[in-house]
Design a protein around this motif. Sequence first.
Motif, mmCIF file in Angstrom:
data_model
loop_
_atom_site.group_PDB
_atom_site.id
_atom_site.type_symbol
_atom_site.label_atom_id
_atom_site.label_comp_id
_atom_site.label_asym_id
_atom_site.label_seq_id
_atom_site.Cartn_x
_atom_site.Cartn_y
_atom_site.Cartn_z
ATOM 1 N N PRO A 432 0.683 -1.276 0.107
ATOM 2 C CA PRO A 432 0.144 -0.004 -0.032
ATOM 3 C C PRO A 432 1.078 1.167 0.063
ATOM 4 O O PRO A 432 0.302 2.404 -0.465
ATOM 5 C CB PRO A 432 -0.888 -0.081 1.206
ATOM 6 C CG PRO A 432 0.028 -0.879 2.337
ATOM 7 C CD PRO A 432 0.722 -1.949 1.218
ATOM 8 N N ALA A 433 2.003 1.233 0.333
ATOM 9 C CA ALA A 433 3.108 2.524 0.383
ATOM 10 C C ALA A 433 4.347 1.901 0.302
ATOM 11 O O ALA A 433 4.807 0.665 0.469
ATOM 12 C CB ALA A 433 2.817 3.078 1.715
ATOM 13 N N ASP A 434 5.215 2.901 -0.039
ATOM 14 C CA ASP A 434 6.629 2.652 -0.409
ATOM 15 C C ASP A 434 7.409 2.814 1.017
ATOM 16 O O ASP A 434 7.928 3.819 1.383
ATOM 17 C CB ASP A 434 7.018 3.836 -1.369
ATOM 18 C CG ASP A 434 8.647 3.661 -1.696
ATOM 19 O OD1 ASP A 434 9.046 2.649 -1.224
ATOM 20 O OD2 ASP A 434 9.352 4.386 -2.396
ATOM 21 N N ASP A 435 7.081 1.576 1.950
ATOM 22 C CA ASP A 435 7.531 1.896 3.156
ATOM 23 C C ASP A 435 8.773 0.708 3.540
ATOM 24 O O ASP A 435 8.914 0.574 4.707
ATOM 25 C CB ASP A 435 6.429 1.513 4.201
ATOM 26 C CG ASP A 435 5.713 0.338 4.095
ATOM 27 O OD1 ASP A 435 6.231 -0.486 3.059
ATOM 28 O OD2 ASP A 435 4.799 -0.086 4.578
ATOM 29 N N VAL A 446 6.708 -0.125 -10.091
ATOM 30 C CA VAL A 446 7.740 -0.127 -9.147
ATOM 31 C C VAL A 446 7.609 1.387 -8.439
ATOM 32 O O VAL A 446 7.882 2.391 -9.155
ATOM 33 C CB VAL A 446 8.935 -0.323 -10.068
ATOM 34 C CG1 VAL A 446 10.158 -0.410 -9.090
ATOM 35 C CG2 VAL A 446 8.948 -1.909 -10.456
ATOM 36 N N TRP A 447 8.022 1.270 -7.374
ATOM 37 C CA TRP A 447 8.146 2.362 -6.449
ATOM 38 C C TRP A 447 9.383 3.201 -7.096
ATOM 39 O O TRP A 447 10.292 2.818 -7.351
ATOM 40 C CB TRP A 447 8.507 2.157 -5.157
ATOM 41 C CG TRP A 447 7.276 1.285 -4.101
ATOM 42 C CD1 TRP A 447 7.329 0.334 -3.566
ATOM 43 C CD2 TRP A 447 5.742 1.929 -4.080
ATOM 44 N NE1 TRP A 447 6.087 -0.219 -3.084
ATOM 45 C CE2 TRP A 447 4.933 0.905 -3.407
ATOM 46 C CE3 TRP A 447 5.111 3.166 -4.214
ATOM 47 C CZ2 TRP A 447 3.827 1.071 -2.812
ATOM 48 C CZ3 TRP A 447 3.830 3.353 -4.036
ATOM 49 C CH2 TRP A 447 3.185 2.137 -3.020
ATOM 50 N N GLY A 448 9.266 4.382 -7.012
ATOM 51 C CA GLY A 448 9.993 5.779 -7.322
ATOM 52 C C GLY A 448 10.683 5.664 -8.758
ATOM 53 O O GLY A 448 11.743 6.119 -9.195
ATOM 54 N N THR A 449 9.565 5.083 -9.731
ATOM 55 C CA THR A 449 9.998 4.959 -11.075
ATOM 56 C C THR A 449 8.894 5.524 -11.666
ATOM 57 O O THR A 449 7.710 5.354 -11.415
ATOM 58 C CB THR A 449 10.330 3.692 -11.619
ATOM 59 O OG1 THR A 449 9.385 2.673 -11.471
ATOM 60 C CG2 THR A 449 11.657 3.253 -10.660
#
Length: 499
Positions: A432-435, A446-449
């Motif tokens: 649910p979150a980039d944790d 993909v998180w951060g892209t």
Amino acid sequence: MSLPVRPAYDLVVVGSGPTGSTYVREVYDHHPTARVLLLDAGPRLSDPPGLHVKNIQDPAERARAQRASEGPGPAGRPGTRLLGTPELPAAAVSTNVGGMGAHWTGACPRPGDGERIGLIADDELDTHLTRAERLLNVTAHSFDQAPFADEVRRRLSAHFDPGRPAHRRVAPMPLAVTPRPDGAHTWSGTDVVLGAAARDERVEIADLCLCLRVVLDGGTVTGVVVKDLTTGEERGIAARAVVVAADALRTPQLLHASGVRPAALGRYLNDQPQIVHAVRLPDEVVAAHRAVTGRTRDEDGAIVPQSGVSWVPYTDAQPFHGQVMQLDASPVPLADGAGIEPGAVVGLGWFCAKDVKSDDRVEFTDGVTDAHGLPDMRIHYRYTDDDLTTIEQAKKAVTEAGAALGVPLGDAPVLLPAGSSLHYQGTTRMGPADDGTSVCDSHSRVWGTQGLWVAGNNVIPTATACNPTLTSVALAVRGARALLAHLARADERTPVSPA
């Protein structure tokens, strides 16, 4: 094979298994001008590409296709190569156009109870699962005429159904197969998923083409670097979006090689502990069947070349999943069928939900590479005390199932070596979150892209016990919706430039 000739693509998909092919199909169906490149490091086995090897009629040709899928190194189950890792000794992969979709058993049960993915509303997940069933051509009635199938399910139901809700009771296993009028079956490979996309010039399928890395500029995907494994030539290919669907071990490997390294990359590796047993139906049941149908062994073999497959679903109270396969339907040899009525020998395979832990992972070492020049992988994996308890519970359930069905063959149920399930999951899990506990969001981005998706069983975040392909294809359907929106926004901007 030669390297792709187009200077740029709207979408590059790395890995041609069921989920990678799902992204291709969804974009093909819903974006009428999209140019798509589907890459695979393995060879093309068939025409059409992605055909299931069981559909190859000639035994010698089928064996050749399986050997071609294995690549260098020790062979595992037909069509796979063992990785030789101490902590997951049966870990294996296939490398061919169609991926494991050219070799799988086709089992497509829906996840239930704790297997469900809480990030996605139930009605939405069910919509995606329905679409996945259509893409894979899933039916629960493929073996309705199989000998003894009704009797097997009647006996299993009497033991397991009391106290279960209707949707978690013993049932025919939903399978990705198409029954034929002659009683045989056509098994769904990724040729079925791709459909017309495999024959359209807008979609290019490149075999023996290894992706070395995904290229990003400031966190935005600009393309990939690939290598022709026949000539050794390397080149860059521009793309608006990239989907990495290279399986649960090689997807995080490629992301690591590309410098995309979320904290959870490669972690939460989930292999389902697998327990097997075999029984023979009682002689009186076999005799009664023969008296009612008048069939002989040879006639049954001709009419029903594969015997029935039944399903004991996972529940939270019994965190394992039963796949009950009669005689030749089982991919694992469990008993000598010589002189035995087809369908009378029943193989029981129970898959357990793993106690998923961050420390179960595939780790990559910079400066040390494998045969393809990608970061070498090391797998860390162990069973927790909770896992051992679940395994013992599953052994008990398998023993009881066997006793309900007939006469046990061989010793007590056996726990297969870790990795035997081939159902590896979790290494690029959604969250649910980039944790730090996930690699992608609930749309598989993909998180951060920007412009980078992951696909496969590795995206599943839950501790499943059921066969995961249907779930991962459903998640690919969901991810493709977000990818189509990304391409639509890109269409409004300047067209992509050549690499």
